[in-house]
Design an enzyme around this catalytic site. Structure first.
Site, PDB file in Angstrom:
ATOM      1  CG  HIS B  70      -2.008  -1.677   1.153  1.00  0.00           C
ATOM      2  ND1 HIS B  70      -2.388  -1.446   2.422  1.00  0.00           N
ATOM      3  CD2 HIS B  70      -2.457  -1.380   0.004  1.00  0.00           C
ATOM      4  CE1 HIS B  70      -2.895  -3.050   1.699  1.00  0.00           C
ATOM      5  NE2 HIS B  70      -3.549  -2.496   0.179  1.00  0.00           N
ATOM      6  NE  ARG B  72      -3.845   5.333   2.259  1.00  0.00           N
ATOM      7  CZ  ARG B  72      -5.122   5.667   2.804  1.00  0.00           C
ATOM      8  NH1 ARG B  72      -5.749   6.524   2.057  1.00  0.00           N
ATOM      9  NH2 ARG B  72      -5.858   4.717   3.360  1.00  0.00           N
ATOM     10  CD  GLU B  73      -0.380   1.019   4.357  1.00  0.00           C
ATOM     11  OE1 GLU B  73       0.586   0.105   4.214  1.00  0.00           O
ATOM     12  OE2 GLU B  73      -1.839   0.999   4.374  1.00  0.00           O
ATOM     13  NE  ARG B 128      -6.635   0.223   1.099  1.00  0.00           N
ATOM     14  CZ  ARG B 128      -5.996  -0.795   1.895  1.00  0.00           C
ATOM     15  NH1 ARG B 128      -5.624  -0.349   2.499  1.00  0.00           N
ATOM     16  NH2 ARG B 128      -6.447  -1.786   2.042  1.00  0.00           N
ATOM     17  CG  HIS B 197       0.827  -3.834   5.502  1.00  0.00           C
ATOM     18  ND1 HIS B 197      -0.381  -4.038   4.262  1.00  0.00           N
ATOM     19  CD2 HIS B 197       0.783  -5.353   5.064  1.00  0.00           C
ATOM     20  CE1 HIS B 197      -0.508  -4.632   3.154  1.00  0.00           C
ATOM     21  NE2 HIS B 197       0.228  -5.771   3.844  1.00  0.00           N
ATOM     22  CD  GLU B 271      -1.287  -2.684   9.067  1.00  0.00           C
ATOM     23  OE1 GLU B 271      -0.731  -2.173   8.749  1.00  0.00           O
ATOM     24  OE2 GLU B 271      -1.990  -3.640   7.922  1.00  0.00           O
TER      25      GLU B 271
END
Lengths: 92, 310
Positions: B70, B72-73, B128, B197, B271
């Site tokens: 993803h 934007r992470e 994303r 993530h 995460e």
């Protein structure tokens, strides 16, 4: 510069009813909301990027349903500008 | 100009070209350990490179790590860069890592979604998805973590091309996903598959597409808890551990469900930290603390995989 005035608000969900109301908000595409964290259960907060143009309406919706929230990021563009300036400085 | 991987600032966010160029420097600095292999190209034609850490042998048991699926992470890609450097620099001095690399390989895909990453740098910081065009829609992109052949199209993925969780027209329709699928299947000897993530401080294992327990759930939970204990020991960052479905939400078409169903038992997704204040905009001064604590967990999982061959 499209995030000027956008806020990221955090909702610490307290009940199943609030989850239902937030899911309804998520389904509504009119306000162009970007759910960073989705309404799932009461253990995980819900983070929503709210465009400046929808701020008043969204906060009104939350208040009307007695959903407590806090502002996690008060102006997203400011943070992005800082991030960009830092990257440019580093690049130099 | 003399190339050097030592002058790179790991505590900063970098554009794709800088990271790709730095990969060459890393390879040049550790020619007997690191190679940069192209696994394909993205939708917009950018090369996708995986860093392979290997001391020799062919298709040894291997560990897969990807970051930034993803786009934007950003702290995930930055953590991937720091981690690559850590593996290279600790080989030969860190006993357990050195021992692991004597018999196993590590593959690290730092930019799992190059088009999205570039788009997040140039046009839309909040992007994303991939950048593929969707037939019949003006909205672009597919969520590359809803596009894997694992409960594809089920709950927790959208049929709407304009949604950030759009699953795409078919499993592995995204070339970025397909490239990884091809590599993992052709290799055939991956023992662990780890996806990085951001954000919200979770360590997850399968499943996401169903809330039923995976066959190895108890063991994965135990491995995850041990890893998180190590992670928390550095800065006190608190993580939750559990299956995707049980600790976040039901989400179909995810990568670690696919890898687990392929037989890669030790499949996990991180995460990373956000400190509860910044979400995707974690300040750059937190990259190194984030990567450092994540490394402790990653290493713990890797050591477990090394010690529990199957």
């Amino acid at each position: 510069k499209v995030f000027i005035g956008d806020q990221v608000i955090r909702v610490n969900v307290e009940s199943e009813e609030q989850i239902r109301l937030l899911r309804a908000l998520e389904q509504d595409t009119y306000w162009d909301l970007d759910f960073w964290l989705h309404p799932v259960n009461t253990e995980i907060p819900v983070d929503i990027r709210v465009p400046y143009s929808s701020l008043y309406a969204v906060k009104d919706y939350l208040r009307a349903h007695n959903i407590q929230f806090s502002v996690m990021i008060s102006n997203l563009q400011e943070l992005l500008d800082e991030e960009k300036a830092e990257m440019e400085e580093n690049n130099m | 100009m003399e190339r050097s991987s030592k002058s790179f600032n790991f505590g900063a966010y970098h554009p794709l070209e800088t990271i790709y160029s730095w990969m060459d420097d890393l390879v040049a600095a550790h020619p007997n350990l690191v190679t940069k292999e192209q696994i394909g190209t993205s939708y917009e034609g950018r090369p996708m490179y995986v860093l392979k850490f290997s001391t020799g042998g062919d298709k040894r048991p291997a560990i897969w790590v990807d970051s930034g699926i993803h786009s934007r992470e950003w702290v995930s890609q930055a953590t991937g860069v720091w981690t690559a450097n850590k593996i290279a620099s600790d080989y030969g001095t860190d006993a357990s890592l050195t021992s692991l690399l004597k018999t196993m390989d590590i593959y690290l895909l730092i930019l799992a979604n190059p088009d999205g990453y570039v788009h997040s740098h140039t046009s839309n910081r909040m992007w994303r998805k991939t950048r593929s065009q969707n037939s019949g829609s003006t909205c672009r992109g597919v969520d590359p973590n809803r596009n894997w052949d694992a409960g594809f199209g089920g709950p927790g993925a959208s049929t709407n091309p304009c949604s950030d969780s759009y699953h795409g027209p078919s499993p592995h329709s995204e070339i970025e996903v397909k490239n990884v699928v091809n590599l993992v299947k052709n290799h055939g000897n991956f023992k662990s598959f780890i996806s990085i993530h951001a954000y919200s401080q979770l360590l997850m294992y399968p499943y996401g597409y169903t809330c039923k327990d995976a066959f190895h759930a108890a063991e994965l939970d135990s491995v995850g808890r041990s890893a998180v204990q190590k992670l928390s020991s550095l800065h006190g960052t608190t993580y939750k551990v559990g299956s995707i479905c049980k600790i976040i939400y039901q989400a179909s078409g995810g990568s670690i469900d696919w890898s687990y169903n392929l037989g890669i038992k030790y499949s996990f997704a991180f995460e990373l930290r956000d400190t509860g204040r910044y979400g995707f905009i974690l300040p750059a001064n937190q990259i190194i603390p984030t990567a450092s604590e994540t490394w402790l967990a990653l290493k713990d999982i890797m050591e477990y995989v090394h010690d529990h061959s199957y």
